[in-house]
Design a protein around this motif. Structure first.
Motif, short mmCIF file in Angstrom:
data_model
loop_
_atom_site.label_atom_id
_atom_site.label_comp_id
_atom_site.label_asym_id
_atom_site.label_seq_id
_atom_site.Cartn_x
_atom_site.Cartn_y
_atom_site.Cartn_z
N UNK A 152 -53.36 57.42 -30.66
CA UNK A 152 -52.34 56.46 -30.23
C UNK A 152 -53.02 55.22 -29.66
N UNK A 153 -53.49 54.37 -30.56
CA UNK A 153 -54.12 53.13 -30.11
C UNK A 153 -53.09 52.07 -29.78
N UNK A 154 -51.82 52.32 -30.11
CA UNK A 154 -50.77 51.36 -29.82
C UNK A 154 -49.44 51.86 -30.34
N UNK A 155 -48.36 51.20 -29.97
CA UNK A 155 -47.01 51.64 -30.38
C UNK A 155 -46.78 51.56 -31.87
N UNK A 161 -34.84 52.40 -44.07
CA UNK A 161 -34.85 53.61 -44.90
C UNK A 161 -35.87 53.52 -46.02
N UNK A 162 -36.42 52.33 -46.23
CA UNK A 162 -37.44 52.13 -47.28
C UNK A 162 -38.69 51.50 -46.68
N UNK A 163 -38.93 51.76 -45.41
CA UNK A 163 -40.06 51.18 -44.69
C UNK A 163 -40.86 52.32 -44.08
N UNK A 164 -42.17 52.32 -44.29
CA UNK A 164 -43.00 53.42 -43.85
C UNK A 164 -43.28 53.45 -42.37
N UNK A 165 -42.22 53.44 -41.57
CA UNK A 165 -42.35 53.57 -40.12
C UNK A 165 -41.22 54.46 -39.61
N UNK A 202 -41.85 56.60 -28.35
CA UNK A 202 -41.61 56.69 -26.90
C UNK A 202 -40.45 55.84 -26.41
N UNK A 203 -40.19 54.70 -27.08
CA UNK A 203 -39.09 53.83 -26.65
C UNK A 203 -37.73 54.47 -26.87
N UNK A 204 -37.68 55.62 -27.56
CA UNK A 204 -36.41 56.34 -27.69
C UNK A 204 -35.91 56.85 -26.35
N UNK A 205 -36.74 56.74 -25.32
CA UNK A 205 -36.30 57.13 -23.98
C UNK A 205 -35.07 56.34 -23.56
N UNK A 206 -34.96 55.07 -24.00
CA UNK A 206 -33.80 54.24 -23.63
C UNK A 206 -32.50 54.88 -24.13
N UNK A 207 -32.50 55.36 -25.37
CA UNK A 207 -31.28 55.96 -25.90
C UNK A 207 -31.11 57.40 -25.43
N UNK A 208 -32.21 58.14 -25.29
CA UNK A 208 -32.11 59.53 -24.85
C UNK A 208 -31.54 59.61 -23.44
N UNK A 209 -31.88 58.64 -22.60
CA UNK A 209 -31.32 58.63 -21.24
C UNK A 209 -29.80 58.55 -21.30
N UNK A 210 -29.27 57.75 -22.21
CA UNK A 210 -27.82 57.65 -22.38
C UNK A 210 -27.20 58.94 -22.88
N UNK A 265 -54.65 59.93 -20.89
CA UNK A 265 -53.43 59.15 -20.67
C UNK A 265 -53.76 57.71 -20.29
N UNK A 266 -54.83 57.54 -19.51
CA UNK A 266 -55.21 56.21 -19.06
C UNK A 266 -55.52 55.27 -20.20
N UNK A 267 -56.16 55.79 -21.26
CA UNK A 267 -56.49 54.93 -22.40
C UNK A 267 -55.25 54.54 -23.20
N UNK A 268 -54.21 55.38 -23.12
CA UNK A 268 -52.96 55.04 -23.81
C UNK A 268 -52.21 53.97 -23.04
N UNK A 269 -51.99 54.23 -21.76
CA UNK A 269 -51.21 53.30 -20.94
C UNK A 269 -51.98 52.03 -20.64
N UNK A 270 -53.30 52.14 -20.49
CA UNK A 270 -54.10 50.98 -20.09
C UNK A 270 -54.56 50.10 -21.21
N UNK A 271 -54.12 50.36 -22.44
CA UNK A 271 -54.52 49.56 -23.59
C UNK A 271 -53.73 48.26 -23.60
N UNK A 272 -54.27 47.22 -22.98
CA UNK A 272 -53.56 45.95 -22.84
C UNK A 272 -53.38 45.24 -24.19
N UNK A 273 -54.33 45.45 -25.10
CA UNK A 273 -54.19 44.82 -26.41
C UNK A 273 -53.01 45.40 -27.17
#
Length: 545
Positions: free
Chosen positions: A76-79, A146-150, A193-201, A250-258
């Protein structure tokens, strides 16, 4: 013990439940013919765009996390790495080969599967379901993802699974079912991870629904909601364990400013203005390509649907929208971080459900319902469908996701054909943030080029990339790997230079003077020769003095 027995017996029960549910909700054909026509149309449109050239983000994801070392899916070098999607894509590309369909099949499958789920959700809420599946089939941003590899289409699919599970848990008596729901929640967070916004709801929705259904035992309802949240957190931690290990902590995931440069905690005085603008931009992106009268009509149907749910006292459906608003805003306000606009794409199917209820309410009060259905179906088939197989729709999806270089395949094919007998090494310099698209097709067509000084190597079997795996492990464990990056190496000076730019980026001197990879006097003073040109790009060869 009960949980263990349930897990052991669950596969057989699962297939039985799926078969029973399928017969009940999707058959016979005469009752559900509009749904099946929508499935055929949605599949046809999405299949048409499956072979579109890879876009920047999906190409970057494929090269960085899916191609080569299987363990890279957990890095996980980035989102940009949607881990669950990377894992499923690794499976499909292994089975189907490194074809564009293999990279995009999980998104395609999720998009079609979501049609079944949204139809089922509507039917369980008492809706007709026909309008929702047609809106889902024809909505531009949903076709794109639906046709995008993400992982956005996969996230929508899982969110709809969560809603169907919650619909079946209105009494919240079965703890095993609550644990199963928690596992699906964890997969939802594992997708992005950003699915947290909808999962909270959705968790707030569970709380409201459980208290309403058993108000005499509020403590019991709260304890069951606590069980769901606790099991979700525990399952999420377990799923992310290999990601943390392979990334180096965890630090390398959260602390990756780039990687997380866009994730900024806003000051309060700026937060309100940014949040308002964020809502406007999100709405614009998610509805791009649709006529205004369609959006107005859907908005009217949503309000009619809300009224209809109140009239029918369908409180579980009514509570969904306020729950999502409250839950997502709790996360946003507490963190003061605004997600990417496309994060809110999960709201589209929910809006379709309410619009479908409004349409169902109107149809139930009109005697010419069959004529209206035939007219609506004809409109979809003969008026809307043609616009999705031409340039108009391509320009729409390019506006939603501008990271597209349609001529990347032809550019690499041209260059490979030009130097097939040459013994010289070539370095390709790409502008406009489109390096990933060119690099992907350099790998895809086995072209022997360096991209911005970095060699892209095709790896076909385990024996050939043993050293590559060792290098990756060194990177994961924090040790400096054997570098394959030639940007600071004298070898670059010996390479023959090719520059690829968009048509609208101006001439070669403008490009090199405005942030080109090698923007220095040595390169600017060299003569350049335009050797290839299309509607979208130009290719220059920098000639030696």
């Amino acid at each position: 013990m009960l949980l263990v027995k349930s897990i052991v017996r669950s596969p057989a029960h699962l297939f039985e439940d799926i078969a029973r549910d399928f017969r009940k909700n999707f058959l016979p054909f005469k009752e559900h013919y509009v749904f099946w026509i929508a499935i055929v149309i949605a599949s046809a449109i999405r299949t048409f765009y499956l072979s579109e050239p890879m876009r920047t983000d999906e190409a970057s994801s494929a090269l960085n996390y899916i191609v080569g070392n299987p363990l890279r899916v957990f890095y996980y070098s980035g989102p940009n790495n949607h881990v669950l999607y990377s894992i499923t894509t690794k499976v499909t590309t292994t089975l189907m080969g490194n074809d564009l369909v293999g990279f995009r099949f999980p998104s395609f499958f999720s998009g079609i599967g979501s049609l079944f789920l949204i139809y089922r959700i509507c039917r369980r809420f008492g809706n007709n379901g026909n309008l929702s599946v047609f809106l889902f089939a024809f909505w531009p941003s949903l076709i794109l993802y639906s046709t995008n590899g993400r992982g956005y289409s996969l996230s929508i699919f899982i969110s709809l699974i969560i809603i169907t599970l919650i619909q079946e848990l209105t009494r919240f008596q079965d703890q095993v079912s609550l644990i199963k729901l928690s596992i699906v929640n964890a997969l939802y967070l594992f997708a992005i991870p950003s699915n947290l916004f909808s999962l909270a709801g959705l968790l707030v929705w569970i709380g409201f629904a459980s208290i309403r259904n058993d108000s005499s035992k509020i403590k019991d309802s709260i304890s069951k909601l606590t069980l769901v949240i606790t099991c979700t957190i525990l399952a999420t931690c377990i799923l992310y364990l290999p990601v943390v290990i392979m990334t180096g902590g965890v630090g390398k995931i959260i602390g990756n400013k780039d990687a997380f440069h866009d994730v900024v905690r806003l000051p309060w005085d700026q937060f309100g203005k940014e949040y308002y603008q964020h809502i406007i931009e999100s709405f614009h992106i998610l509805t791009l390509g649709l006529p205004s009268f369609i959006l107005y009509l859907i908005s009217i149907l949503i309000f009619i649907g809300l009224f209809s749910y109140f009239y029918r006292r369908a409180y579980l459906a009514i509570l969904l929208i306020p729950s999502l608003i409250i839950g997502s805003n709790l996360i946003i306000i507490s963190t003061r971080v605004l997600p990417y606009e496309r994060t809110w794409i999960y709201l589209l199917p929910i809006a379709f459900v309410f619009a479908d209820e409004g349409c169902t309410y109107l149809f139930a009060r009109l005697r010419i319902i069959r004529l209206i259905r035939i007219t609506l179906l004809s409109l979809m088939l003969f008026v809307l469908t043609p616009r999705y197989v031409g340039g108009t729709f391509r320009s729409t999806i390019n506006s939603i996701d501008p990271g597209s270089l349609p001529d990347a395949p032809s550019a690499i094919k041209f260059l490979k054909g030009q130097i097939i007998d040459s013994t010289e090494n070539y370095n390709i310099i790409v502008g406009g943030g489109l390096e990933a698209s060119i690099a992907f097709y350099n790998w895809y067509f086995r072209a022997p080029f360096y991209i911005n000084g970095l060699k892209i190597r095709r790896i076909d079997n385990f024996a050939d990339y043993y050293d590559h795996i060792k290098s990756d492990f060194a990177k994961f464990m924090g040790r400096k790997p054997r570098s394959r990056d030639l940007r600071n190496n004298n070898e670059v000076k010996k390479l023959k230079q090719i520059i690829i730019i968009r048509q609208n980026e101006g001439d070669i001197s403008d490009f090199t003077s405005k942030g080109g990879i090698y923007a220095n006097d040595d390169f600017i003073n060299r003569k350049s020769n335009l050797i290839y040109q299309t509607d979208n790009l130009k290719i220059y060869e920098l000639l030696r003095n």
